[in-house]
Design a protein around this motif. Structure first.
Motif, PDB file in Angstrom:
ATOM      1  N   ALA A 171       6.274 -10.806 -13.232  1.00 59.62           N
ATOM      2  CA  ALA A 171       6.179 -10.668 -11.774  1.00 59.62           C
ATOM      3  C   ALA A 171       5.416  -9.423 -11.344  1.00 59.62           C
ATOM      4  O   ALA A 171       5.211  -9.211 -10.150  1.00 59.62           O
ATOM      5  N   GLY A 172       5.015  -8.590 -12.263  1.00 57.06           N
ATOM      6  CA  GLY A 172       4.324  -7.355 -11.908  1.00 57.06           C
ATOM      7  C   GLY A 172       5.284  -6.187 -11.944  1.00 57.06           C
ATOM      8  O   GLY A 172       6.200  -6.136 -12.768  1.00 57.06           O
ATOM      9  N   ARG A 173       5.088  -5.250 -11.041  1.00 56.19           N
ATOM     10  CA  ARG A 173       5.925  -4.053 -11.009  1.00 56.19           C
ATOM     11  C   ARG A 173       7.236  -4.366 -10.286  1.00 56.19           C
ATOM     12  O   ARG A 173       7.253  -4.615  -9.082  1.00 56.19           O
ATOM     13  N   VAL A 174       8.311  -4.380 -11.039  1.00 56.64           N
ATOM     14  CA  VAL A 174       9.649  -4.669 -10.504  1.00 56.64           C
ATOM     15  C   VAL A 174      10.453  -3.377 -10.555  1.00 56.64           C
ATOM     16  O   VAL A 174      10.665  -2.811 -11.629  1.00 56.64           O
ATOM     17  N   GLU A 175      10.908  -2.919  -9.395  1.00 58.68           N
ATOM     18  CA  GLU A 175      11.648  -1.659  -9.328  1.00 58.68           C
ATOM     19  C   GLU A 175      13.036  -1.909  -8.742  1.00 58.68           C
ATOM     20  O   GLU A 175      13.186  -2.605  -7.736  1.00 58.68           O
ATOM     21  N   VAL A 176      14.051  -1.339  -9.395  1.00 58.53           N
ATOM     22  CA  VAL A 176      15.438  -1.477  -8.966  1.00 58.53           C
ATOM     23  C   VAL A 176      15.943  -0.111  -8.533  1.00 58.53           C
ATOM     24  O   VAL A 176      15.826   0.866  -9.284  1.00 58.53           O
ATOM     25  N   LEU A 177      16.521  -0.032  -7.341  1.00 57.38           N
ATOM     26  CA  LEU A 177      17.076   1.217  -6.827  1.00 57.38           C
ATOM     27  C   LEU A 177      18.595   1.149  -6.858  1.00 57.38           C
ATOM     28  O   LEU A 177      19.191   0.139  -6.470  1.00 57.38           O
ATOM     29  N   GLU A 178      19.233   2.225  -7.282  1.00 50.29           N
ATOM     30  CA  GLU A 178      20.691   2.317  -7.310  1.00 50.29           C
ATOM     31  C   GLU A 178      21.099   3.673  -6.755  1.00 50.29           C
ATOM     32  O   GLU A 178      20.647   4.705  -7.239  1.00 50.29           O
ATOM     33  N   ARG A 179      21.963   3.665  -5.742  1.00 51.95           N
ATOM     34  CA  ARG A 179      22.348   4.939  -5.126  1.00 51.95           C
ATOM     35  C   ARG A 179      23.329   5.736  -5.982  1.00 51.95           C
ATOM     36  O   ARG A 179      23.410   6.956  -5.867  1.00 51.95           O
ATOM     37  N   GLU A 180      24.103   5.034  -6.848  1.00 53.75           N
ATOM     38  CA  GLU A 180      24.988   5.759  -7.759  1.00 53.75           C
ATOM     39  C   GLU A 180      24.161   6.445  -8.851  1.00 53.75           C
ATOM     40  O   GLU A 180      22.996   6.123  -9.065  1.00 53.75           O
ATOM     41  N   GLN A 181      24.802   7.364  -9.558  1.00 55.08           N
ATOM     42  CA  GLN A 181      24.101   8.079 -10.617  1.00 55.08           C
ATOM     43  C   GLN A 181      23.979   7.263 -11.902  1.00 55.08           C
ATOM     44  O   GLN A 181      23.250   7.638 -12.821  1.00 55.08           O
ATOM     45  N   GLU A 182      24.691   6.147 -11.962  1.00 55.21           N
ATOM     46  CA  GLU A 182      24.633   5.283 -13.130  1.00 55.21           C
ATOM     47  C   GLU A 182      24.526   3.843 -12.665  1.00 55.21           C
ATOM     48  O   GLU A 182      25.223   3.425 -11.732  1.00 55.21           O
ATOM     49  N   ALA A 183      23.634   3.072 -13.288  1.00 58.13           N
ATOM     50  CA  ALA A 183      23.453   1.670 -12.925  1.00 58.13           C
ATOM     51  C   ALA A 183      24.511   0.798 -13.599  1.00 58.13           C
ATOM     52  O   ALA A 183      25.140   1.195 -14.569  1.00 58.13           O
ATOM     53  N   GLY A 184      24.696  -0.410 -13.073  1.00 53.56           N
ATOM     54  CA  GLY A 184      25.627  -1.359 -13.681  1.00 53.56           C
ATOM     55  C   GLY A 184      26.622  -1.955 -12.717  1.00 53.56           C
ATOM     56  O   GLY A 184      27.266  -2.957 -13.014  1.00 53.56           O
ATOM     57  N   GLY A 185      26.802  -1.333 -11.546  1.00 52.90           N
ATOM     58  CA  GLY A 185      27.701  -1.887 -10.543  1.00 52.90           C
ATOM     59  C   GLY A 185      29.168  -1.703 -10.879  1.00 52.90           C
ATOM     60  O   GLY A 185      29.553  -0.868 -11.701  1.00 52.90           O
ATOM     61  N   VAL A 186      29.999  -2.517 -10.250  1.00 55.50           N
ATOM     62  CA  VAL A 186      31.452  -2.411 -10.385  1.00 55.50           C
ATOM     63  C   VAL A 186      31.928  -2.508 -11.838  1.00 55.50           C
ATOM     64  O   VAL A 186      32.872  -1.803 -12.226  1.00 55.50           O
ATOM     65  N   PRO A 187      31.312  -3.354 -12.699  1.00 57.17           N
ATOM     66  CA  PRO A 187      31.823  -3.429 -14.078  1.00 57.17           C
ATOM     67  C   PRO A 187      31.857  -2.101 -14.818  1.00 57.17           C
ATOM     68  O   PRO A 187      32.597  -1.968 -15.805  1.00 57.17           O
ATOM     69  N   ARG A 188      31.096  -1.101 -14.375  1.00 58.86           N
ATOM     70  CA  ARG A 188      31.091   0.202 -15.062  1.00 58.86           C
ATOM     71  C   ARG A 188      32.485   0.798 -15.176  1.00 58.86           C
ATOM     72  O   ARG A 188      32.788   1.494 -16.147  1.00 58.86           O
ATOM     73  N   HIS A 189      33.335   0.566 -14.179  1.00 56.64           N
ATOM     74  CA  HIS A 189      34.667   1.168 -14.234  1.00 56.64           C
ATOM     75  C   HIS A 189      35.781   0.116 -14.274  1.00 56.64           C
ATOM     76  O   HIS A 189      36.886   0.343 -13.802  1.00 56.64           O
ATOM     77  N   CYS A 190      35.468  -1.035 -14.870  1.00 61.01           N
ATOM     78  CA  CYS A 190      36.472  -2.071 -15.113  1.00 61.01           C
ATOM     79  C   CYS A 190      36.681  -2.183 -16.620  1.00 61.01           C
ATOM     80  O   CYS A 190      35.893  -2.842 -17.308  1.00 61.01           O
ATOM     81  N   LEU A 191      37.731  -1.552 -17.139  1.00 64.80           N
ATOM     82  CA  LEU A 191      37.921  -1.516 -18.583  1.00 64.80           C
ATOM     83  C   LEU A 191      38.474  -2.813 -19.156  1.00 64.80           C
ATOM     84  O   LEU A 191      38.517  -2.983 -20.367  1.00 64.80           O
ATOM     85  N   HIS A 192      38.890  -3.744 -18.293  1.00 66.63           N
ATOM     86  CA  HIS A 192      39.398  -5.009 -18.808  1.00 66.63           C
ATOM     87  C   HIS A 192      38.241  -5.879 -19.299  1.00 66.63           C
ATOM     88  O   HIS A 192      37.073  -5.654 -18.986  1.00 66.63           O
ATOM     89  N   GLY A 193      38.563  -6.897 -20.098  1.00 73.48           N
ATOM     90  CA  GLY A 193      37.559  -7.804 -20.627  1.00 73.48           C
ATOM     91  C   GLY A 193      37.250  -8.923 -19.652  1.00 73.48           C
ATOM     92  O   GLY A 193      37.605  -8.870 -18.475  1.00 73.48           O
TER      93      GLY A 193
END
Length: 414
Positions: free
Chosen positions: A33-55
């Motif tokens: 698709a060409g230049r694809v850029e993703v912006l994230e306001r948090e300091q770490e990407a990944g969304g809510v799953p980053r702090h969900c320790l369950h499987g």
């Protein structure tokens, strides 16, 4: 270019690096698709799953699910942080740029966004913009719960970040307000932090209890009490009985709302049911060139559901980049009580994927119908119970019978 501001041009700008945004970025970049850029306001990407320790994260969709060839790739079931990490790695490996600590503050034009980060101000112009901003739980203030303003009042997200990301204790005695699946995760997180959960409180007449935790159904929170630190939660049952639950922590769970501020600032039409951008089955909003995917559309769904939407949105975004015309507005898709929302919710042609449908109250074996201008388009009885915390899947075949010049299409449950 204005002094102190950098102007940047990209092909696709994705706002939000959660499961939907990352899956879409991986698909687009992998498909050229060409230049694809993703912006994230948090300091770490990944969304809510980053702090969900369950499987329970994984399956089809998400990490590596769209490569431009070969279709979806199944994943092993993962814990949230590992799922988030692999999602980021897949997007980057496909060729997308994922930038963290960058906040989109407003629109400078139909397909231009103003952003700010520690590096300074930027204006990013794209050929297509995708809003993958996710959802958030409404805090105590938005729920209009009266009382004092003590410490110890949290949402599930704040609780999980405190415990899982920062290792901070949250309290010794906690009350959880809510009884949906995320509330049960909140109970597990509180226990892991060393807090005793003295009760779960829900306005619903029925709910599933967590072993060892008293469940108060048909009960509302009347007031929060305490000076400096929370000391108790006053509750009232629907029959008039009242009481005080002594605690130093309360966690408000559920009641998710799409993070729609950026869409609203851009004049994008919002759906009154989902409170997210109104989109057609190709994830196109009312603004030409602007798409929306994931929990930005409908509040909380599982990470896999959001990721699959990101995967599915790659094809229409690629078509737009190739010059496909933006469709005229078709009929709105609306619901009647006890249903509260359906997504997608505008119809511009035949859909190829199921719709998500949510009830506001428990139902048992409901008959769901879809109609337009007095014509029955579709009817089905769903077996078993329907929970307000789980969406039904509405097959898309009936969309071929919709009159594009007709009135709203209405979904009902009987």
């Amino acid at each position: 270019m204005s002094p102190g501001r950098t102007d940047v041009c990209v092909d696709v700008l994705v706002v939000g690096a959660g499961p939907a945004g990352l899956a879409l970025a991986a698909g687009l970049a992998g498909a050229g698709a060409g230049r694809v850029e993703v912006l994230e306001r948090e300091q770490e990407a990944g969304g809510v799953p980053r702090h969900c320790l369950h499987g329970g994260f994984g399956g089809f969709g998400g990490v590596g699910a769209f490569t431009g060839i070969g279709g979806p790739v199944p994943l092993p079931w993962l814990h949230g942080p590992e799922y988030a990490r692999r999602s980021v790695e897949a997007a980057v490996a496909a060729g997308a740029s994922v930038r963290t600590g960058v906040t989109a503050t407003g629109w400078a034009g139909p397909l231009s966004l103003e952003t700010t980060s520690p590096a300074g101000l930027e204006r990013i112009t794209a050929r297509a913009v995708v809003l993958a901003t996710g959802a958030r739980e409404r805090p105590r203030s938005a729920r209009l719960v009266p009382g004092s303003r003590p410490a110890g009042v949290l949402t599930t997200g704040e609780l999980q970040q405190s415990v899982h990301l920062y290792g901070r204790p949250v309290g010794r005695r906690a009350v959880v307000v809510g009884a949906e699946p995320v509330a049960r995760h909140a109970v597990a997180t509180l226990r892991r932090s060393g807090a005793a959960v003295v009760a779960m409180v829900t306005e619903r007449p029925r709910a599933r209890a967590v072993p060892g935790v008293p469940l108060l159904t048909a009960t509302t929170v009347d007031e929060l009490r305490g000076r400096g630190r929370l000391s108790g939660v006053a509750v009232r049952h629907e029959d008039g009985r009242s009481g005080l639950l002594a605690c130093d922590t309360v966690v408000f769970t559920g009641d998710w709302v799409p993070d729609h501020e950026l869409a609203r600032r851009g004049g994008i039409v919002l759906d009154p049911g989902t409170r997210g951008p109104r989109v057609d089955p190709s994830f196109r909003t009312s603004a030409p060139g602007v798409f929306a995917v994931g929990n930005a559309l409908h509040g909380i769904e599982r990470a896999g559901t959001a990721a699959r939407e990101g995967v599915a949105a790659a094809a229409p975004v690629l078509a737009h980049l190739a010059g496909a015309p933006w469709p005229e507005r078709g009929p709105d898709l609306i619901v009647r009580a006890p249903l509260v929302w359906v997504a997608p919710n505008r119809l511009t042609g035949t859909a190829g994927r199921p719709f998500l449908l949510r009830s506001g109250e428990p139902l048992s074996g409901p008959v769901v119908t879809v109609g337009q201008d007095g014509r029955l388009l579709w009817r089905r009885r769903y077996a078993g119970p329907v929970s307000p915390s789980r969406s039904l899947r509405l097959p898309p075949g009936w969309t071929a019978r919709v009159d594009p010049a007709g009135g709203p299409v209405v979904v009902r449950a009987h």
